[in-house]
Design a protein around this motif. Structure first.
Motif, PDB file in Angstrom:
ATOM      1  N   MET A   1       0.835  -1.190   0.000  1.00 48.17           N
ATOM      2  CA  MET A   1       0.000   0.000   0.000  1.00 48.17           C
ATOM      3  C   MET A   1       0.878   1.251   0.000  1.00 48.17           C
ATOM      4  N   GLN A   2       0.545   2.202  -0.870  1.00 47.18           N
ATOM      5  CA  GLN A   2       1.329   3.433  -0.946  1.00 47.18           C
ATOM      6  C   GLN A   2       1.091   4.295   0.285  1.00 47.18           C
ATOM      7  N   THR A   3       2.181   4.831   0.824  1.00 43.97           N
ATOM      8  CA  THR A   3       2.081   5.644   2.045  1.00 43.97           C
ATOM      9  C   THR A   3       2.826   6.963   1.863  1.00 43.97           C
ATOM     10  N   THR A   4       2.508   7.897   2.750  1.00 44.95           N
ATOM     11  CA  THR A   4       3.217   9.172   2.799  1.00 44.95           C
ATOM     12  C   THR A   4       3.563   9.479   4.247  1.00 44.95           C
ATOM     13  N   LEU A   5       4.596  10.285   4.446  1.00 43.91           N
ATOM     14  CA  LEU A   5       4.938  10.722   5.790  1.00 43.91           C
ATOM     15  C   LEU A   5       4.046  11.880   6.192  1.00 43.91           C
ATOM     16  N   GLN A   6       3.469  11.786   7.380  1.00 46.37           N
ATOM     17  CA  GLN A   6       2.620  12.859   7.894  1.00 46.37           C
ATOM     18  C   GLN A   6       3.156  13.302   9.249  1.00 46.37           C
ATOM     19  N   SER A   7       3.135  14.597   9.480  1.00 48.01           N
ATOM     20  CA  SER A   7       3.663  15.157  10.726  1.00 48.01           C
ATOM     21  C   SER A   7       2.531  15.417  11.720  1.00 48.01           C
ATOM     22  N   PHE A   8       2.776  15.035  12.972  1.00 49.04           N
ATOM     23  CA  PHE A   8       1.829  15.281  14.061  1.00 49.04           C
ATOM     24  C   PHE A   8       2.547  16.056  15.153  1.00 49.04           C
ATOM     25  N   THR A   9       1.854  17.055  15.707  1.00 50.05           N
ATOM     26  CA  THR A   9       2.454  17.905  16.732  1.00 50.05           C
ATOM     27  C   THR A   9       1.693  17.735  18.031  1.00 50.05           C
ATOM     28  N   PHE A  10       2.441  17.548  19.119  1.00 53.96           N
ATOM     29  CA  PHE A  10       1.849  17.462  20.454  1.00 53.96           C
ATOM     30  C   PHE A  10       2.844  18.073  21.422  1.00 53.96           C
ATOM     31  N   GLY A  11       2.338  19.035  22.214  1.00 53.87           N
ATOM     32  CA  GLY A  11       3.253  19.760  23.096  1.00 53.87           C
ATOM     33  C   GLY A  11       4.263  20.529  22.263  1.00 53.87           C
ATOM     34  N   HIS A  12       5.526  20.349  22.597  1.00 49.14           N
ATOM     35  CA  HIS A  12       6.602  21.015  21.870  1.00 49.14           C
ATOM     36  C   HIS A  12       7.261  20.073  20.868  1.00 49.14           C
ATOM     37  N   GLN A  13       6.647  18.954  20.609  1.00 44.95           N
ATOM     38  CA  GLN A  13       7.268  17.945  19.755  1.00 44.95           C
ATOM     39  C   GLN A  13       6.447  17.703  18.495  1.00 44.95           C
ATOM     40  N   SER A  14       7.156  17.478  17.405  1.00 43.58           N
ATOM     41  CA  SER A  14       6.527  17.023  16.168  1.00 43.58           C
ATOM     42  C   SER A  14       7.142  15.685  15.776  1.00 43.58           C
ATOM     43  N   LEU A  15       6.328  14.822  15.199  1.00 42.98           N
ATOM     44  CA  LEU A  15       6.805  13.491  14.837  1.00 42.98           C
ATOM     45  C   LEU A  15       6.186  13.076  13.516  1.00 42.98           C
ATOM     46  N   ASN A  16       6.994  12.539  12.625  1.00 44.36           N
ATOM     47  CA  ASN A  16       6.503  12.038  11.344  1.00 44.36           C
ATOM     48  C   ASN A  16       6.285  10.536  11.427  1.00 44.36           C
ATOM     49  N   ILE A  17       5.137  10.071  10.925  1.00 39.28           N
ATOM     50  CA  ILE A  17       4.929   8.640  10.753  1.00 39.28           C
ATOM     51  C   ILE A  17       4.306   8.406   9.381  1.00 39.28           C
ATOM     52  N   PHE A  18       4.396   7.180   8.910  1.00 40.32           N
ATOM     53  CA  PHE A  18       3.783   6.838   7.630  1.00 40.32           C
ATOM     54  C   PHE A  18       2.287   6.611   7.799  1.00 40.32           C
ATOM     55  N   VAL A  19       1.520   7.132   6.851  1.00 34.78           N
ATOM     56  CA  VAL A  19       0.067   6.930   6.812  1.00 34.78           C
ATOM     57  C   VAL A  19      -0.310   6.507   5.395  1.00 34.78           C
ATOM     58  N   PRO A  20      -1.427   5.796   5.227  1.00 35.29           N
ATOM     59  CA  PRO A  20      -1.836   5.401   3.876  1.00 35.29           C
ATOM     60  C   PRO A  20      -2.177   6.614   3.030  1.00 35.29           C
TER      61      PRO A  20
END
Length: 203
Positions: free
Chosen positions: A1-20
């Motif tokens: 399945m094709q995925t893209t990196l998406q950024s999520f922000t919580f508090g002072h942190q941002s994190l990228n994870i793969f999503v469909p």
């Protein structure tokens, strides 16, 4: 399945994870509902914020995320926990989480396909993360049984959930074992929701 990196922000942190890829997954599930695991929900972000604010609950602990979907809380927990297992009943979801784990080079994280309602499948860790798994009333009885089993085996459970009226009775039952709770406002996809987080232990 094709995925893209998406950024999520919580508090002072941002994190990228793969999503469909949203368009492709809508095409794949054209005649069905897009599966719940295929996006990150407000409760997952709320749980991440809670773990940031209360790291001692998972510091140097073995952690299992059940019904993880795309595994954002489990990946966040990896920075603090000793070992993390991220699990979901969907093999497709776990394949995407594995990409995120490799992307962040997390040596203390494993991914496993687990049906949470089959208690025998669960190896008891020190802490279990549950994010927005109480959305289906027909599953509440099995969910309460699983929670009871984990608590009886000295496991700490951290449960995050949006405030749903239909889940009121379920929440009242788990509150018996609650030692800490918080309400966390989460803004995601231009929508804000209040997320409740409960820390449960055997009393």
């Amino acid at each position: 399945m094709q995925t893209t990196l998406q950024s999520f922000t919580f508090g002072h942190q941002s994190l990228n994870i793969f999503v469909p890829d949203t368009v492709l997954i809508q095409k794949e599930y054209h005649h069905q509902h897009v599966p719940y695991w295929a996006q990150v929900w407000h409760a997952a972000v709320g749980l991440c914020i809670f773990l940031q604010e209360h790291p001692d609950y998972i510091k140097n602990k073995t952690v299992l995320e059940l019904g993880a979907g795309l595994g954002l809380p489990g990946i966040v927990a990896a920075a603090t926990a000793k070992q993390v297992c991220i699990s979901d009943k969907s093999a497709e979801a776990m394949a995407i989480v594995e990409k995120s784990v490799l992307h962040h080079q997390l040596n203390n994280v494993s991914c496993k396909v687990i049906e949470w309602d089959i208690i025998e499948n669960i190896t008891i860790p020190e802490v279990v993360l549950l994010s927005d798994i109480n959305y289906e009333p027909d599953a509440f009885a099995a969910l309460l049984m699983m929670i009871s089993h984990l608590l009886e085996n000295s496991c700490t459970i951290i449960l995050s959930t949006p405030q749903r009226l239909m889940a009121k009775t379920f929440i009242e039952q788990v509150l018996v074992n609650c030692i800490n709770q918080a309400t966390i406002p989460v803004l995601l996809r231009k929508k804000q929701k209040d997320i409740s987080v409960f820390v449960l232990v055997k009393k």
